[in-house]
Each structure stands twice: as C-alpha cells, then as structure tokens.
Design a protein around this motif. Sequence first.
Motif, PDB file in Angstrom:
ATOM      1  N   PRO A 109       0.822  -1.227   0.000  1.00 37.17           N
ATOM      2  CA  PRO A 109       0.000   0.000   0.000  1.00 37.17           C
ATOM      3  C   PRO A 109       0.847   1.264   0.000  1.00 37.17           C
ATOM      4  N   GLU A 110       2.078   1.155   0.488  1.00 36.89           N
ATOM      5  CA  GLU A 110       2.969   2.319   0.474  1.00 36.89           C
ATOM      6  C   GLU A 110       3.197   2.825  -0.949  1.00 36.89           C
ATOM      7  N   ALA A 111       3.104   1.923  -1.905  1.00 44.50           N
ATOM      8  CA  ALA A 111       3.397   2.288  -3.293  1.00 44.50           C
ATOM      9  C   ALA A 111       2.167   2.769  -4.049  1.00 44.50           C
ATOM     10  N   PHE A 112       1.012   2.745  -3.403  1.00 41.76           N
ATOM     11  CA  PHE A 112      -0.225   3.039  -4.133  1.00 41.76           C
ATOM     12  C   PHE A 112      -0.214   4.411  -4.805  1.00 41.76           C
ATOM     13  N   GLU A 113       0.096   5.437  -4.027  1.00 41.29           N
ATOM     14  CA  GLU A 113       0.000   6.782  -4.611  1.00 41.29           C
ATOM     15  C   GLU A 113       1.011   6.999  -5.723  1.00 41.29           C
ATOM     16  N   ALA A 114       2.185   6.464  -5.563  1.00 37.81           N
ATOM     17  CA  ALA A 114       3.190   6.592  -6.632  1.00 37.81           C
ATOM     18  C   ALA A 114       2.708   5.880  -7.891  1.00 37.81           C
ATOM     19  N   LEU A 115       2.173   4.691  -7.733  1.00 37.37           N
ATOM     20  CA  LEU A 115       1.679   3.948  -8.892  1.00 37.37           C
ATOM     21  C   LEU A 115       0.515   4.664  -9.556  1.00 37.37           C
ATOM     22  N   GLU A 116      -0.393   5.155  -8.734  1.00 40.73           N
ATOM     23  CA  GLU A 116      -1.554   5.851  -9.285  1.00 40.73           C
ATOM     24  C   GLU A 116      -1.106   7.094 -10.056  1.00 40.73           C
ATOM     25  N   ASP A 117      -0.155   7.804  -9.490  1.00 43.66           N
ATOM     26  CA  ASP A 117       0.336   9.020 -10.129  1.00 43.66           C
ATOM     27  C   ASP A 117       0.957   8.710 -11.494  1.00 43.66           C
ATOM     28  N   ILE A 118       1.773   7.692 -11.538  1.00 41.14           N
ATOM     29  CA  ILE A 118       2.413   7.320 -12.806  1.00 41.14           C
ATOM     30  C   ILE A 118       1.357   6.854 -13.810  1.00 41.14           C
ATOM     31  N   ALA A 119       0.414   6.052 -13.326  1.00 37.29           N
ATOM     32  CA  ALA A 119      -0.611   5.511 -14.217  1.00 37.29           C
ATOM     33  C   ALA A 119      -1.492   6.595 -14.819  1.00 37.29           C
ATOM     34  N   ARG A 120      -1.637   7.702 -14.114  1.00 34.89           N
ATOM     35  CA  ARG A 120      -2.540   8.763 -14.585  1.00 34.89           C
ATOM     36  C   ARG A 120      -1.833   9.874 -15.345  1.00 34.89           C
ATOM     37  N   GLU A 121      -0.536   9.825 -15.426  1.00 32.75           N
ATOM     38  CA  GLU A 121       0.159  10.896 -16.142  1.00 32.75           C
ATOM     39  C   GLU A 121      -0.291  10.909 -17.596  1.00 32.75           C
ATOM     40  N   PRO A 122      -0.576  12.098 -18.110  1.00 34.22           N
ATOM     41  CA  PRO A 122      -1.125  12.146 -19.472  1.00 34.22           C
ATOM     42  C   PRO A 122      -0.118  11.696 -20.515  1.00 34.22           C
ATOM     43  N   LEU A 123      -0.634  11.074 -21.541  1.00 31.46           N
ATOM     44  CA  LEU A 123       0.191  10.668 -22.670  1.00 31.46           C
ATOM     45  C   LEU A 123      -0.050  11.634 -23.821  1.00 31.46           C
ATOM     46  N   ALA A 124       0.914  11.727 -24.690  1.00 34.45           N
ATOM     47  CA  ALA A 124       0.732  12.555 -25.879  1.00 34.45           C
ATOM     48  C   ALA A 124      -0.437  12.005 -26.686  1.00 34.45           C
ATOM     49  N   PRO A 125      -1.215  12.897 -27.278  1.00 33.02           N
ATOM     50  CA  PRO A 125      -2.341  12.404 -28.077  1.00 33.02           C
ATOM     51  C   PRO A 125      -1.860  11.606 -29.284  1.00 33.02           C
ATOM     52  N   VAL A 126      -2.669  10.671 -29.667  1.00 33.08           N
ATOM     53  CA  VAL A 126      -2.325   9.851 -30.820  1.00 33.08           C
ATOM     54  C   VAL A 126      -2.589  10.646 -32.083  1.00 33.08           C
ATOM     55  N   ASP A 127      -1.621  10.633 -32.960  1.00 32.97           N
ATOM     56  CA  ASP A 127      -1.740  11.339 -34.217  1.00 32.97           C
ATOM     57  C   ASP A 127      -2.189  10.321 -35.268  1.00 32.97           C
ATOM     58  N   GLU A 128      -3.437  10.332 -35.584  1.00 33.64           N
ATOM     59  CA  GLU A 128      -4.005   9.285 -36.429  1.00 33.64           C
ATOM     60  C   GLU A 128      -3.269   9.057 -37.757  1.00 33.64           C
ATOM     61  N   PRO A 129      -2.933  10.128 -38.508  1.00 36.11           N
ATOM     62  CA  PRO A 129      -2.356   9.862 -39.824  1.00 36.11           C
ATOM     63  C   PRO A 129      -1.076   9.040 -39.766  1.00 36.11           C
ATOM     64  N   ASP A 130      -0.364   9.124 -38.683  1.00 33.05           N
ATOM     65  CA  ASP A 130       0.882   8.374 -38.634  1.00 33.05           C
ATOM     66  C   ASP A 130       0.882   7.448 -37.433  1.00 33.05           C
ATOM     67  N   ARG A 131      -0.268   6.947 -37.139  1.00 33.44           N
ATOM     68  CA  ARG A 131      -0.487   6.278 -35.877  1.00 33.44           C
ATOM     69  C   ARG A 131       0.481   5.131 -35.604  1.00 33.44           C
ATOM     70  N   HIS A 132       0.694   4.290 -36.598  1.00 31.44           N
ATOM     71  CA  HIS A 132       1.412   3.064 -36.267  1.00 31.44           C
ATOM     72  C   HIS A 132       2.891   3.267 -36.065  1.00 31.44           C
ATOM     73  N   HIS A 133       3.424   4.368 -36.548  1.00 31.93           N
ATOM     74  CA  HIS A 133       4.856   4.552 -36.376  1.00 31.93           C
ATOM     75  C   HIS A 133       5.210   5.509 -35.247  1.00 31.93           C
ATOM     76  N   LYS A 134       4.228   6.061 -34.624  1.00 34.79           N
ATOM     77  CA  LYS A 134       4.524   6.924 -33.485  1.00 34.79           C
ATOM     78  C   LYS A 134       4.963   6.068 -32.302  1.00 34.79           C
ATOM     79  N   PRO A 135       5.665   6.660 -31.408  1.00 35.62           N
ATOM     80  CA  PRO A 135       6.190   5.844 -30.302  1.00 35.62           C
ATOM     81  C   PRO A 135       5.127   5.566 -29.251  1.00 35.62           C
ATOM     82  N   LEU A 136       4.045   4.919 -29.711  1.00 38.72           N
ATOM     83  CA  LEU A 136       2.914   4.731 -28.805  1.00 38.72           C
ATOM     84  C   LEU A 136       3.259   3.839 -27.630  1.00 38.72           C
ATOM     85  N   LEU A 137       4.045   2.881 -27.923  1.00 38.93           N
ATOM     86  CA  LEU A 137       4.361   1.972 -26.825  1.00 38.93           C
ATOM     87  C   LEU A 137       5.832   2.067 -26.482  1.00 38.93           C
ATOM     88  N   THR A 138       6.376   3.196 -26.619  1.00 34.89           N
ATOM     89  CA  THR A 138       7.705   3.402 -26.102  1.00 34.89           C
ATOM     90  C   THR A 138       7.543   3.618 -24.615  1.00 34.89           C
TER      91      THR A 138
END
Lengths: 289, 274
Positions: free
Chosen positions: B154-183
């Motif tokens: 439970p000590e790690a909960f807030e850190a994990l939640e914070d990381i999990a909720r950090e915003p990601l860059a929006p997906v750019d549809e025209p070049d979707r598959h080559h963007k670093p989506l899963l980097t």
Amino acid sequence: MGTPGWINRLGVMALVTAAVSFGAESAGAACAKPPYAAKGPDTRFLEMVCGKTKRSGFSSIAKYYINRAGIHEDDWDSTNYGWGKECDATMPLGRMLGSISLIENSYKDKAPDWNDKSPPLVRGMYGFMLGGLDELNDLRAGGCKDYPAEEFDGWFNVDRIQLYMGLFAENIVFRAGTLIHETHHYRRSTSHACEDGDKDNSFYFQRACPRCPVVPPPQPTTYGIEGAWYLSYFNQADDNTSTSILASMLEHGEDRLLDHLCSSSDVPKWMKDVMKKDARVTVTEDQLL
Amino acid sequence: VTSLRRPVVIGTTLVALAAGVWVWTRSSREPEPVSIEQGAPKPSPRASRRAVPTTGAARSTARPASLPSAGGDGEEPSRFPDTEAGRALEQHFRVAEVLGDREERTRAYAESLERLRAHAREAVPILYDAVHELQDAPMEQFTAVKTLADLDSPEAFEALEDIAREPLAPVDEPDRHHKPLLTRDRILRSQAIKGLGRLARSGLETARQALYEIATDPANDQHRSLRFHAVNGFVGTGPGSEARAAAMKPYLPTDLHWLLEPDPNPTPAAPDAG
C-alpha cells in the motif's frame, strides 16, 4: 548488398522535393540525442559482436552486420551517428548493431548463418531479419523525428528502412522488435493502411490492399510477427542472454499489438492469456503464428 | 517485383532531379547540428505531476545519483542514496540485471524484493523519482516502475496511481502506427496499472477505485492497452467480479470483450520470474 549511393541520393532529393512541395514534416520534432546511457544488455550484446571473431572475411561480426544490412558511410556520419564507432553502445550505430546481436544470440543453439531460418522463432528470426534487411539508413536523410522507424518502398521511393532518433533512445528489446517489424514490411508492400486509415484488421493476415501495387499473400501481420518474436524470446531465450527485467519488458510487446491492431477479435489464445493473466504463459512454437 | 520496380524508381527520381538539384544546392545534406548533451539532465516532461505524499524525509533528499555512465559490467557507483533503503534498492536493481538460470534469477529477485519490502516507505519516493529522472536509461526507468508494482505494498499506491494517470501525448491518427505509442511512457503507465491491479487483488479498495477511473477515462479511448489493463485489474476475480465485468462492458470496444469472459481452459501460467 545495398543500393548504390547515387541512387540513394537521387531518392533523397526526390523525398526532399516532395517534402518541400507538399509541406510534409521533414524535421524538427524534439528527440533524444546521443550519446545514450548504455550498460547491461546494451553493452553485453554489442561486445558479443565486437571481439576478434571474424565472419565472412570481415574483421568482426559487427562489420559483417554493417555489410549485410546495407549500412553505408554516407548515411551514417561519424560525429553524431557513429560511423567508425560501431562498438560504442552510446551511439546510434552501435546500439542498432547491439539489437541485431540480441536477435542472433538470444537462442542457445543459434542459427549458424542467416540462411538458416528454422524454428523456434527466437532462433530463426536472425535469418529472417538479416536475410531480409537491406539499405538500413540512419536519420540523416529523414530528420530528427521522435518516432523509431519507417520503411519505404514502392514506385516513388528508394527501398529502404529509415531509422530515427526515437529508436536509438529506446531499450534494446524494442529496438530489436522494431527492426523485425520494419524488416517484415520491407519489400513486401505490407502496410497498416490497407483499409480504414492505417489499421490492421486482423492479427493473422495483411488485408488485400487496393493501393498496394502487389496484393500480398496471406501472412502474419507485421505486428503479429513482432509480437510472436517477443513471446518466443520470452519463453525460449537462452538464460545467459536474458535478465528478469529484459524478460519482463517482453510482456509489454503484446500491448503493442493491442494498441495498433484495428480489431483484436482474432488474436490468438496465447496472446489473450498473456494479457489477461499478467503472468508468463507457456506456448508451443506452432501456436505462435 | 523489385526488379520490375527499380527502373520505375530510378525514372521517378530522375524526374525529381531538376527540382531536387535546386534543393540540393541550397541546403547541403549535412545534418542539422546535434548538440551532445552528455549527462545533462533533461527537463521533466511531467512538470505538472502531482506531488507524491511521502511519509519520510526521503522525498526531498533521496534522489538517484547521476545517470549511469556507459560501460560494461564493472563495479559502478550506486544510483541511489547511501541509506539502508538506497542500498537495498541498488542491490535489487543489480539482481534484476543478472544473467543466468531463470529459476535462480527468479529466486534471487523474490528474495531481493522481500528485503526491499522492509524499507518500502523509504524506497517508494526514491523509486518514484527514479522513474522521472532516469530518462536516458529506459531499462532502469522500467525497473523502477516494476519494482514499485512488485512491492505489492500500500505504500506504493500513490506513486503507482500518479504514474498511471500521467497524461500521454495524443495519438496522431495519420501516422499512428509509427509513433512511439508503446515506447517508454506507455510501458511505464501500463506497468503501473498492473501494479494497481495487484493491490486491488490484495484488497486495497482505493486501488480498485483508481482502476475504475483509469478504465473509464475518455483520454484512454486512444490507449487500448492502458484501458485493457485497468479493466482487467478492476474486474479481477472472486466475489463481485461478474458485476464488475458487466459494469466495464460499455467501456471496452467489442473486439476486446473476450477480456470479460471467463476462460474455461486457461493456459497454465509459468512462474513469475520477477
């Protein structure tokens, strides 16, 4: 192995012209620059090909890779991208060669040469990748894009795989996966853009593509073969070439498919299990693809 | 196919030559200057991240040392502060990088994790900072999030939640598959969500609530894997899982509904290697 340099230049000029004409993105996105931090697997796999072992008349395996993959000096400058410093894991060229080394050396009874593509996938992938690869270029012609790579072929392009800084900042596993992915595209006219936008609609088959000059025969999708390699590596890699973290990172390879396939309704059971369980799943080779 | 295409390629490029020469003469092929920023810390892309409340003094002082230098397997300076927790973390990171027999690796990793749990309160903020500061070392960055998740504390909960909720860059549809989506950014969030799932399975209701919010966050319409893992963690198993699955169904695209179906013949899971 590679296309002659003058053809490259003409192709580059055509691309530059196209970029100017159509306002396409050519450069500018922020991306990490070398030198990159390199330790653990980065250096370990590079060292495996940078010793005194010769191959096919080349003074090192790294130099053999360079020749085999169609890597040319005029595409990789020495200052920023590592030409002549192929054994430096902090530079783009060394990092890419380290990834090829990982693909070759991750199975105990590794393939003796690239003509041997026999299973398991983690073994045969070396032949598939290095046998199918040619004209591997760095970002010099393509600018500093913040994504890893793309492949060009077709009537209006010089066939090549173009690598960008986004790749070299990535970890060694996904660098290797990206090379496999782009090699699968290479000269196959396979695309993610065959139907709706740029989406693959099936795990197993590239759809017939109206825009493609040649309709590809049914085959695993680019993401499919990439994901299968992750799992094959995960399950069968030589223990002496893997670590807990490297193995764990491979689990996320399947996420990549989930994010990119248009439909996940026909993904194989092993992939569903991998993703549902948050745990290792043992599958046999013939279940992979 | 290639041999037929090649003349067309050459012809096409020759046609472009005239215009290309103009470009060529005005801008040489020299690459744009690339600054060599060895060891220079990058500004955090997460400047707006929530502060993670800490219970010890570690947060302000327990920052990882400078980025690890390039090199082999030689003895390197510790990445972490010279405290009990820092030393336990350093040992854990080294165990995580050990090559060799999988069973032995698994055992060593589990033992190291157990030692670390004794210092969880101090270790969590150090790990959280490492996630954000080791930008040039993706494997170690990943190790930091994975360790937070594997702590199952439970000590790690807030850190994990914070990381999990950090915003990601929006997906750019025209070049979707080559963007670093899963980097790295998506991988880190995905791993954090898995950690929240473990906490939910251990009975931490706040973790289950966080998973619900992540699963139903419209921002994750574009990030199927994040939604997938959040739904998976939220639904879980045992009492109430069927009702939770029903609640989640509208948020999953139909091609992912297999996630919500019980598996009568599950493929056996191999032991977790850490």
